[in-house]
Design a protein around this motif. Structure first.
Motif, PDB file in Angstrom:
ATOM      1  N   GLY A  30       0.769  -1.228   0.000  1.00 18.90           N
ATOM      2  CA  GLY A  30       0.000   0.000   0.000  1.00 18.90           C
ATOM      3  C   GLY A  30       0.805   1.286   0.000  1.00 18.90           C
ATOM      4  N   ASP A  31       2.029   1.274   0.544  1.00 16.73           N
ATOM      5  CA  ASP A  31       2.771   2.516   0.602  1.00 16.73           C
ATOM      6  C   ASP A  31       4.263   2.230   0.488  1.00 16.73           C
ATOM      7  N   GLU A  32       5.030   3.317   0.395  1.00 20.49           N
ATOM      8  CA  GLU A  32       6.464   3.201   0.147  1.00 20.49           C
ATOM      9  C   GLU A  32       7.185   2.475   1.273  1.00 20.49           C
ATOM     10  N   GLU A  33       6.762   2.707   2.515  1.00 17.59           N
ATOM     11  CA  GLU A  33       7.450   2.080   3.633  1.00 17.59           C
ATOM     12  C   GLU A  33       7.282   0.562   3.612  1.00 17.59           C
ATOM     13  N   HIS A  34       6.085   0.083   3.245  1.00 21.41           N
ATOM     14  CA  HIS A  34       5.880  -1.358   3.160  1.00 21.41           C
ATOM     15  C   HIS A  34       6.682  -1.956   2.005  1.00 21.41           C
ATOM     16  N   CYS A  35       6.828  -1.226   0.914  1.00 21.90           N
ATOM     17  CA  CYS A  35       7.663  -1.697  -0.199  1.00 21.90           C
ATOM     18  C   CYS A  35       9.124  -1.755   0.228  1.00 21.90           C
ATOM     19  N   TRP A  36       9.545  -0.762   1.019  1.00 24.40           N
ATOM     20  CA  TRP A  36      10.923  -0.760   1.550  1.00 24.40           C
ATOM     21  C   TRP A  36      11.151  -2.006   2.392  1.00 24.40           C
ATOM     22  N   LYS A  37      10.215  -2.305   3.281  1.00 24.05           N
ATOM     23  CA  LYS A  37      10.376  -3.460   4.171  1.00 24.05           C
ATOM     24  C   LYS A  37      10.350  -4.766   3.386  1.00 24.05           C
ATOM     25  N   ALA A  38       9.499  -4.852   2.361  1.00 26.55           N
ATOM     26  CA  ALA A  38       9.426  -6.072   1.565  1.00 26.55           C
ATOM     27  C   ALA A  38      10.751  -6.335   0.846  1.00 26.55           C
ATOM     28  N   ALA A  39      11.336  -5.295   0.266  1.00 25.70           N
ATOM     29  CA  ALA A  39      12.630  -5.456  -0.406  1.00 25.70           C
ATOM     30  C   ALA A  39      13.713  -5.823   0.604  1.00 25.70           C
ATOM     31  N   HIS A  40      13.717  -5.160   1.749  1.00 28.37           N
ATOM     32  CA  HIS A  40      14.671  -5.423   2.819  1.00 28.37           C
ATOM     33  C   HIS A  40      14.594  -6.888   3.261  1.00 28.37           C
ATOM     34  N   ASP A  41      13.382  -7.369   3.543  1.00 36.45           N
ATOM     35  CA  ASP A  41      13.204  -8.730   4.042  1.00 36.45           C
ATOM     36  C   ASP A  41      13.553  -9.768   2.975  1.00 36.45           C
ATOM     37  N   THR A  42      13.171  -9.509   1.732  1.00 33.61           N
ATOM     38  CA  THR A  42      13.434 -10.464   0.653  1.00 33.61           C
ATOM     39  C   THR A  42      14.923 -10.653   0.428  1.00 33.61           C
ATOM     40  N   LEU A  43      15.671  -9.564   0.362  1.00 31.07           N
ATOM     41  CA  LEU A  43      17.105  -9.670   0.118  1.00 31.07           C
ATOM     42  C   LEU A  43      17.820 -10.346   1.284  1.00 31.07           C
ATOM     43  N   LEU A  44      17.462  -9.996   2.519  1.00 31.81           N
ATOM     44  CA  LEU A  44      18.087 -10.639   3.678  1.00 31.81           C
ATOM     45  C   LEU A  44      17.761 -12.129   3.731  1.00 31.81           C
ATOM     46  N   ARG A  45      16.539 -12.478   3.400  1.00 30.80           N
ATOM     47  CA  ARG A  45      16.142 -13.892   3.421  1.00 30.80           C
ATOM     48  C   ARG A  45      16.945 -14.694   2.399  1.00 30.80           C
ATOM     49  N   ARG A  46      17.168 -14.123   1.235  1.00 35.21           N
ATOM     50  CA  ARG A  46      17.932 -14.837   0.204  1.00 35.21           C
ATOM     51  C   ARG A  46      19.419 -14.887   0.530  1.00 35.21           C
ATOM     52  N   LEU A  47      19.933 -13.842   1.144  1.00 31.52           N
ATOM     53  CA  LEU A  47      21.326 -13.871   1.590  1.00 31.52           C
ATOM     54  C   LEU A  47      21.516 -14.944   2.661  1.00 31.52           C
ATOM     55  N   GLN A  48      20.567 -15.033   3.586  1.00 30.15           N
ATOM     56  CA  GLN A  48      20.675 -15.986   4.684  1.00 30.15           C
ATOM     57  C   GLN A  48      20.567 -17.432   4.175  1.00 30.15           C
ATOM     58  N   SER A  49      19.731 -17.673   3.185  1.00 31.11           N
ATOM     59  CA  SER A  49      19.526 -19.027   2.674  1.00 31.11           C
ATOM     60  C   SER A  49      20.621 -19.467   1.718  1.00 31.11           C
ATOM     61  N   GLY A  50      21.456 -18.526   1.282  1.00 33.55           N
ATOM     62  CA  GLY A  50      22.502 -18.850   0.322  1.00 33.55           C
ATOM     63  C   GLY A  50      22.050 -18.743  -1.115  1.00 33.55           C
ATOM     64  N   GLN A  51      20.796 -18.329  -1.347  1.00 33.54           N
ATOM     65  CA  GLN A  51      20.294 -18.185  -2.707  1.00 33.54           C
ATOM     66  C   GLN A  51      20.828 -16.939  -3.397  1.00 33.54           C
ATOM     67  N   LEU A  52      21.305 -15.990  -2.606  1.00 33.36           N
ATOM     68  CA  LEU A  52      21.858 -14.749  -3.145  1.00 33.36           C
ATOM     69  C   LEU A  52      23.294 -14.615  -2.648  1.00 33.36           C
ATOM     70  N   ALA A  53      24.232 -14.619  -3.581  1.00 30.34           N
ATOM     71  CA  ALA A  53      25.642 -14.503  -3.207  1.00 30.34           C
ATOM     72  C   ALA A  53      25.985 -13.047  -2.919  1.00 30.34           C
ATOM     73  N   GLY A  54      26.803 -12.845  -1.899  1.00 34.20           N
ATOM     74  CA  GLY A  54      27.245 -11.498  -1.545  1.00 34.20           C
ATOM     75  C   GLY A  54      28.737 -11.471  -1.287  1.00 34.20           C
ATOM     76  N   ARG A  55      29.360 -10.360  -1.600  1.00 38.13           N
ATOM     77  CA  ARG A  55      30.769 -10.153  -1.272  1.00 38.13           C
ATOM     78  C   ARG A  55      30.917  -8.735  -0.750  1.00 38.13           C
ATOM     79  N   ALA A  56      31.999  -8.459  -0.042  1.00 39.98           N
ATOM     80  CA  ALA A  56      32.147  -7.157   0.605  1.00 39.98           C
ATOM     81  C   ALA A  56      33.616  -6.783   0.703  1.00 39.98           C
ATOM     82  N   ALA A  57      33.841  -5.499   0.948  1.00 39.34           N
ATOM     83  CA  ALA A  57      35.211  -5.021   1.131  1.00 39.34           C
ATOM     84  C   ALA A  57      35.792  -5.539   2.435  1.00 39.34           C
TER      85      ALA A  57
END
Length: 237
Positions: A30-57
């Motif tokens: 319904g609003d921008e804040e809920h879209c922000w949270k959905a993107a936040h939760d989706t990316l973290l969930r995939r990082l945690q499950s190993g479905q999304l690879a991440g690298r960092a400095a």
């Protein structure tokens, strides 16, 4: 990699922005804040499950009792370190007040305490990731399948190109007002980097609550507070 696979590393901020915009365009929330949270939760969930690879400095684990020594984290030829999925497991297990996520620079940190249940802490782990990048190939297809078919290019450029002005969230004017008043009256906490972020956030949210004003999600405004502190500190004020 096997089968000619080639990673396509992009800043975490670009992945987050593209996915958030797709949630908005598909009217899934319904609003921008809920879209922000959905993107936040989706990316973290995939990082945690190993479905999304991440690298960092930089990737750090610190156990105060040495109970779980970290395996060596070897940088690649670009000086980046693959982020193990257990970092995100610990991140999500930690209490919300003990973790910070800033998608703009790709900085994440947590403090996780384990207890034996007898009134004492057995161990505390602190984790930090600086400058997260993710593999675009692993991102949810919702965010770019249509863009690739239409333009032959990755979704990140398309999503950024489509971004434009939008009406501010309902909470924004009140939050901006209280943030400005706080800085005017109290200044910013001493320190460097993100030092003092939690202190400022607690004070501002207390002002909002006392005035009966709507509160944004805390993770939503972390980057705003960090940016304000960085600007003031860089000016030497």
């Amino acid at each position: 990699m096997d089968g000619g696979y080639q990673s396509c590393w992009i800043p975490a901020s670009a992945a987050f922005k593209a996915l958030r915009q797709q949630y908005e365009e598909h009217h899934l929330y319904g609003d921008e804040e809920h879209c922000w949270k959905a993107a936040h939760d989706t990316l973290l969930r995939r990082l945690q499950s190993g479905q999304l690879a991440g690298r960092a400095a930089q990737v750090l684990f610190e156990w105060d009792d040495g109970s779980e020594p970290s395996e060596p984290l070897c940088p690649d030829r670009n000086g980046r370190v693959l982020v193990p999925s257990r970092f995100w497991t610990y991140f999500l297990q930690s209490k919300s007040i003990h973790r910070e996520a800033d998608w703009l620079p790709g900085d994440f940190s947590f403090t996780l305490s384990y207890s034996s249940g007898f009134g004492r802490l057995d161990a505390t782990c602190k984790g930090t990731v600086i400058g997260l990048e993710v593999d675009e190939n692993d991102l949810p297809k919702l965010a770019w399948t249509g863009n690739k078919e239409a333009s032959g290019r990755g979704s990140m450029q398309s999503a950024v190109a489509r971004s434009g002005g939008r009406s501010p969230a309902k909470w924004w004017p009140d939050f901006a007002e209280e943030l400005a008043l706080y800085v005017h009256e109290c200044g910013i906490p001493d320190g460097q980097g993100h030092d003092g972020q939690s202190e400022m956030m607690e004070a501002i949210f207390k002002r909002l609550a006392e005035a009966g004003k709507p509160e944004p999600g805390r993770a939503t405004v972390q980057s705003v507070i960090n940016a304000v502190m960085a600007r003031i500190r860089s000016a030497g004020n």
